[in-house]
Design a protein around this motif. Structure first.
Motif, PDB file in Angstrom:
ATOM      1  N   SER A   1       0.711  -1.254  -0.345  1.00 32.83           N
ATOM      2  CA  SER A   1      -0.080   0.106  -0.421  1.00 32.83           C
ATOM      3  C   SER A   1       0.624   1.366   0.454  1.00 32.83           C
ATOM      4  N   THR A   2       1.809   1.408   0.810  1.00 29.66           N
ATOM      5  CA  THR A   2       2.888   2.332   0.662  1.00 29.66           C
ATOM      6  C   THR A   2       3.486   2.550  -0.955  1.00 29.66           C
ATOM      7  N   LEU A   3       4.214   1.166  -1.202  1.00 33.29           N
ATOM      8  CA  LEU A   3       4.362   2.032  -2.621  1.00 33.29           C
ATOM      9  C   LEU A   3       3.779   2.340  -3.712  1.00 33.29           C
TER      10      LEU A   3
ATOM     11  N   GLN B   1      -7.600   2.799  -2.410  1.00 35.84           N
ATOM     12  CA  GLN B   1      -7.884   1.566  -2.200  1.00 35.84           C
ATOM     13  C   GLN B   1      -6.946   0.733  -1.773  1.00 35.84           C
ATOM     14  N   ALA B   2      -5.398   1.486  -1.698  1.00 35.26           N
ATOM     15  CA  ALA B   2      -4.529   1.342  -1.022  1.00 35.26           C
ATOM     16  C   ALA B   2      -4.658   1.201   0.393  1.00 35.26           C
ATOM     17  N   LEU B   3      -5.067   2.399   0.713  1.00 28.82           N
ATOM     18  CA  LEU B   3      -5.341   2.801   1.744  1.00 28.82           C
ATOM     19  C   LEU B   3      -6.276   2.263   3.252  1.00 28.82           C
ATOM     20  N   ALA B   4      -7.480   1.461   2.337  1.00 26.21           N
ATOM     21  CA  ALA B   4      -8.321   0.458   2.559  1.00 26.21           C
ATOM     22  C   ALA B   4      -7.861  -0.784   2.682  1.00 26.21           C
TER      23      ALA B   4
ATOM     24  N   VAL C   1     -14.439   2.329   0.830  1.00 21.68           N
ATOM     25  CA  VAL C   1     -15.577   2.709   1.490  1.00 21.68           C
ATOM     26  C   VAL C   1     -16.179   1.358   2.430  1.00 21.68           C
ATOM     27  N   ALA C   2     -16.619   0.729   1.791  1.00 20.51           N
ATOM     28  CA  ALA C   2     -16.786  -0.681   1.005  1.00 20.51           C
ATOM     29  C   ALA C   2     -16.634  -1.710   2.351  1.00 20.51           C
TER      30      ALA C   2
END
Length: 458
Positions: free
Chosen positions: A338-340, A369-372, A429-430
């Motif tokens: 996700s960081t990348l 989406q990477a954060l979630a 969000v989902a």
């Protein structure tokens, strides 16, 4: 004691005595390599098709939703048969394992054939239902025609590969899947540009690779490399309860993949109102996300046969230890991925379609989406645990929640209230909303599972 019996006992000892972390990692590596290679193919395919234009790129994203439907049935039969046969092998019942392997394979092939026939009958309607625009539809019809021809082989390959994983022989499955994917990457530029076939070349390359993978995977069973054996007589004479058992156990996979397909279709339909760039941008995001998190998913797939096998052998401490090892390792991997993605999101989108409108749409969606997805491991591994141990209701519920039951209403609400921005936000969000729902299922499972192992003689 015969040679085959000795080999089966050795496999049993490997699955029930090897240190859990070592075993999961060993079984994960072939799954991870297979998925990475296949996802590299998907990304390369998207990049090659992107040279044909934005509409062609959108067509691949549209057909990707249909391919998920085919994969849903392959996974259902493979996961259903695999979970049951692994528990049977844990009890040292090879005959039952062969029965379920045979029924799972031939059932998947039959369903794939039905999809082929139905797909050609309703071809025009299907490409529009999948979310094609008027400019995307001609490309989508060409591409999907080749996918329909290959549908039985796609279903069969996924079923065979999943059974191999559950036997603890993921390396054999890796050979089959990787061979097809590598040939696909080679075939794309030759057929698309060398022979000037365009989008037809991409479709033909995909179809041929699926057939070749199917042949290699089938050979693994026919050559005696597996504990379970494929017998058409077993499949034909299997009682209805066997197929019902396979479908019920594999239903979470069908639900997950089916809802993923439905959400892809709905996403394409919502994006279509904003033009081909929106469809293309979101389809590129989907492929990047899946590729980025393939390693974590592969770790989970390495855990499933360990969980099923040891649950069947009543070695409950190994199930518990394997679960937590998989959760924490998957989390570490997803945080790194996700960081990348957060850092290089815009550049990654631009690699596949150097269109400012596509990059603008995709970059924001990818970052969200990477954060979630940092919350994904706990719910993903819990669902895998429940399915591999035969807890059908919990696995089906979590699969439905994570794959679409939350995403669909959230997508419809956000797209109507926030437009394209809402479409970009819906998946994130989902995922955030779905994660807490896994907690009571995990707690309940471990409370009900015996805390002590049951001796082999019990």
């Amino acid at each position: 004691m015969g040679r085959k019996q000795k080999k089966d006992i050795t496999q049993y000892e490997k699955m029930t005595a090897t240190p859990v972390s070592t075993l999961i990692l060993t079984l994960s590596v072939p799954s991870i390599i297979s998925m990475l290679v296949n996802n590299i193919y998907n990304l390369v395919d998207t990049a090659f098709v992107g040279r044909l234009g934005t509409s062609a790129t959108g067509a691949v994203g549209v057909v990707f939703g249909f391919m998920a439907i085919i994969q849903a049935f392959g996974f259902m039969f493979g996961q259903g048969a695999g979970s049951i046969l692994a528990r049977a092998l844990g009890r040292k019942d090879a005959d039952a394992a062969s029965l379920y392997a045979s029924a799972g394979f031939f059932g998947s092939m039959l369903v794939g054939l039905v999809i082929t026939l139905a797909g050609f009958v309703w071809l025009d309607r299907i490409v529009m239902i999948l979310g094609s625009t008027e400019t995307i539809a001609p490309y989508a019809k060409i591409y999907i025609s080749y996918i329909l021809v290959a549908a039985p082989f796609m279903c069969g390959s996924l079923a065979l590969n999943t059974v191999l994983r559950y036997e603890g022989k993921a390396a054999l499955g890796m050979v089959g899947l990787m061979s097809g994917a590598v040939l696909n990457m080679i075939g794309d530029p030759i057929l698309m540009f060398g022979l000037h076939m365009g989008i037809s070349g991409a479709g033909l390359s995909t179809a041929l690779s699926q057939v070749i993978s199917w042949m290699i995977l089938l050979y693994m069973f026919l050559s005696g490399k597996t504990a379970s054996k494929l017998r058409i007589s077993k499949a034909l004479h299997a009682p209805a309860e066997v197929y019902a058992d396979i479908c019920a156990t594999g239903f979470p996979s069908l639900l997950r993949q089916g809802l993923n397909s439905l959400t892809t279709v709905l996403l394409n339909l919502q994006c279509a109102a904003y033009g081909d760039a929106a469809v293309a941008g979101m389809s590129i995001v989907a492929r990047i996300i899946f590729f980025s998190f393939s390693i974590a998913l592969g770790i989970g797939q390495g855990f499933q046969p360990v969980s099923a096998y040891n649950y069947g052998a009543k070695k409950y401490a190994r199930v518990r230890k394997g679960y937590w090892f998989t959760v924490f390792l998957s989390e570490a991997i997803i945080i790194a991925a996700s960081t990348l993605l957060l850092i290089f999101s815009g550049s990654l989108i631009g690699l596949f379609r150097n269109d400012p409108a596509v990059i603008e749409v995709g970059t924001r969606a990818l970052r969200l989406q990477a954060l979630a997805y940092m919350l994904l491991p706990f719910s993903m591994v819990t669902e895998m645990l429940l399915q591999s141990t035969g807890k059908r209701f919990g696995a089906s519920f979590l699969s439905a929640i994570r794959s679409g039951l939350l995403f669909i209403p959230i997508l419809l609400i956000l797209s109507s209230t926030r437009g394209l921005a809402g479409i970009q936000e819906a998946q994130a969000v989902a995922l955030v909303a779905a994660t807490p729902l896994s907690v009571p299922f995990a707690v309940s499972f471990f409370r009900q599972m015996p805390k002590e192992d049951v001796p082999a003689s019990a």
